[in-house]
Design an enzyme around this catalytic site. Structure first.
Site, PDB file in Angstrom:
ATOM      1  N   SER A   1       0.797  -1.243   0.000  1.00  0.00           N
ATOM      2  CA  SER A   1       0.000   0.000   0.000  1.00  0.00           C
ATOM      3  C   SER A   1       0.817   1.275   0.000  1.00  0.00           C
ATOM      4  O   SER A   1       0.252   2.346  -0.202  1.00  0.00           O
ATOM      5  CB  SER A   1      -0.912   0.029   1.217  1.00  0.00           C
TER       6      SER A   1
ATOM      7  N   LYS B   1       0.374   3.384  -2.912  1.00  0.00           N
ATOM      8  CA  LYS B   1      -0.812   4.260  -3.052  1.00  0.00           C
ATOM      9  C   LYS B   1      -0.410   5.733  -2.982  1.00  0.00           C
ATOM     10  O   LYS B   1      -1.094   6.599  -3.520  1.00  0.00           O
ATOM     11  CB  LYS B   1      -1.852   3.901  -1.986  1.00  0.00           C
TER      12      LYS B   1
ATOM     13  N   TYR C   1      -3.537  -1.968 -10.514  1.00  0.00           N
ATOM     14  CA  TYR C   1      -3.479  -1.902  -9.050  1.00  0.00           C
ATOM     15  C   TYR C   1      -2.559  -2.986  -8.462  1.00  0.00           C
ATOM     16  O   TYR C   1      -1.662  -2.690  -7.659  1.00  0.00           O
ATOM     17  CB  TYR C   1      -4.902  -2.024  -8.485  1.00  0.00           C
TER      18      TYR C   1
ATOM     19  N   TYR D   1      -4.828   2.812   7.891  1.00  0.00           N
ATOM     20  CA  TYR D   1      -6.130   2.130   7.925  1.00  0.00           C
ATOM     21  C   TYR D   1      -6.911   2.568   9.162  1.00  0.00           C
ATOM     22  O   TYR D   1      -6.949   3.761   9.489  1.00  0.00           O
ATOM     23  CB  TYR D   1      -5.961   0.599   7.888  1.00  0.00           C
TER      24      TYR D   1
ATOM     25  N   VAL E   1       0.953  -3.854   3.814  1.00  0.00           N
ATOM     26  CA  VAL E   1       0.896  -5.168   4.461  1.00  0.00           C
ATOM     27  C   VAL E   1       2.151  -6.019   4.208  1.00  0.00           C
ATOM     28  O   VAL E   1       2.290  -7.087   4.787  1.00  0.00           O
ATOM     29  CB  VAL E   1      -0.371  -5.979   4.079  1.00  0.00           C
TER      30      VAL E   1
HETATM   31  N1  GLU Z   1      -2.152  -5.352  -2.285  1.00  0.00           N
HETATM   32  C1  GLU Z   1      -2.763  -5.321  -0.979  1.00  0.00           C
HETATM   33  C2  GLU Z   1      -4.240  -5.536  -1.128  1.00  0.00           C
HETATM   34  O1  GLU Z   1      -4.782  -5.129  -2.130  1.00  0.00           O
HETATM   35  C3  GLU Z   1      -2.466  -3.991  -0.365  1.00  0.00           C
HETATM   36  C4  GLU Z   1      -2.918  -3.920   1.054  1.00  0.00           C
HETATM   37  C5  GLU Z   1      -2.116  -2.996   1.892  1.00  0.00           C
HETATM   38  O2  GLU Z   1      -0.887  -2.967   1.853  1.00  0.00           O
HETATM   39  O3  GLU Z   1      -2.772  -2.254   2.627  1.00  0.00           O
HETATM   40  O4  GLU Z   1      -4.879  -6.084  -0.284  1.00  0.00           O
END
Ligand code: GLU
Length: 305
Positions: free
Chosen positions: A63, A66, A189, A241, A259
């Site tokens: 993530s 992002k 993604y 989160y 994650v």
């Molecule tokens: N590729 C992970 C997912 O889509 C990213 C989750 C994360 O790092 O928050 O669940």
């Protein structure tokens, strides 16, 4: 300040925590990570850098990607993003479907999965089949390192186990908030999430976020000062989160976790930081990494408050 001594102290302090928590297993390829790994890198705007632990070991940034996707979207689409992705903390897990249903397919923010999937859709509309290449190019330019690339085995593992992300994308498509076909959007993604880097590269790649959008070492402008303020604000309020409030409370710095066990943080005007330890706490954030950053803020007094 003696940053080398501070990093050594932090490594000693977090040693008993290594191995506590759990590595992510819902993406099977991430389950191979060693829960005892630890690394931390500081990249100062003055050019000096400090590292401890396995700072040459690459891991899946997940993530943290992002941030880069949203930076590109801000550069291209500015305020028009807001009709499709909000900027409010979600208070929910990163892959939750519930809020999306009653908020008509508009994700709370770009740092949870549905928000990043909409951003991937916007970038896919703009760059078409060059989307992934354009995002990786941007990350390489930010890191000033052409060796940063994606890990295809992670991308494949995400693809074949991405049931929730397919559900999120399909739900948003039913509300008209995904314009391209779901498969191409998720392809962008998943591949972005599978970018691999070590803590030294990662700290370097977000240095501009500690310096009003311009890399102080190359003088390349990646983002305007106004957009840099927005990214840092989102990192502070939405970067962890449903534990974003706690991260702000304990660390007091903008940060974004993944994650894969990485966390990046900025100390505006001073430095960027990356930490890695793959065993996660119950919110999906690196357990020892979060503690390391809490100790760093305590020992140095660095905080935006
Ligand atoms: N590729 C992970 C997912 O889509 C990213 C989750 C994360 O790092 O928050 O669940």
């Amino acid at each position: 300040m003696n940053y080398s001594a501070i990093l050594e102290q932090i490594q000693t302090d977090v040693a008993p925590l290594l191995g506590q928590g759990k590595v992510a297993t819902y993406i099977p390829a991430l389950a191979c990570a060693d829960p005892h790994d630890f690394a931390m890198s500081l990249q100062l705007v003055s050019g000096e850098s400090y590292h401890i632990g396995l700072h040459n070991k690459t891991f899946s940034i997940q993530s943290i990607s992002k941030i880069f996707m949203y930076e590109m979207a801000l550069n291209l689409f500015e305020e028009s993003i807001l009709g499709r992705v909000n900027v409010e903390p979600s208070g929910n897990p990163f892959n939750s479907l519930i809020q999306l249903e009653y908020e008509n397919g508009i994700p709370r923010n770009p740092f949870i999965n549905p928000g990043a999937i909409v951003i991937a859709d916007m970038l896919t509309s703009y760059f078409k089949e060059k989307s992934l290449r354009s995002i990786i190019d941007f990350v390489q330019i930010c890191a000033n390192d052409a060796s940063v690339s994606m890990d295809e085995s992670i991308a494949e593992s995400e693809h074949s186990n991405g049931y929730r992300n397919y559900a999120l994308a399909n739900l948003m498509k039913s509300f008209g908030n995904i314009k391209n076909d779901v498969e191409s959007v998720l392809n962008t993604y998943f591949n972005c999430c599978s970018i691999a880097a070590n803590t030294a590269q990662l700290a370097r790649s977000i240095l501009h976020l500690a310096h009003q959008g311009t890399d102080p070492l190359t003088s390349l402008k990646h983002l305007s000062p106004e957009h840099t303020k927005r990214i840092n604000a989102l990192m502070l309020t939405c970067g962890h989160y449903d534990a974003s409030g706690e991260f702000a409370y304990r660390i007091g710095l903008p940060g974004k976790s993944g994650v894969g066990g990485g966390i990046v943080t900025t100390v505006p005007s001073i430095m960027s930081i990356a930490v890695y330890s793959p065993a996660l706490n119950k919110h999906g954030n690196s357990l020892a990494g979060t503690k390391a950053l809490e100790l760093f803020s305590k020992y140095t007094g660095h905080s935006i408050f």
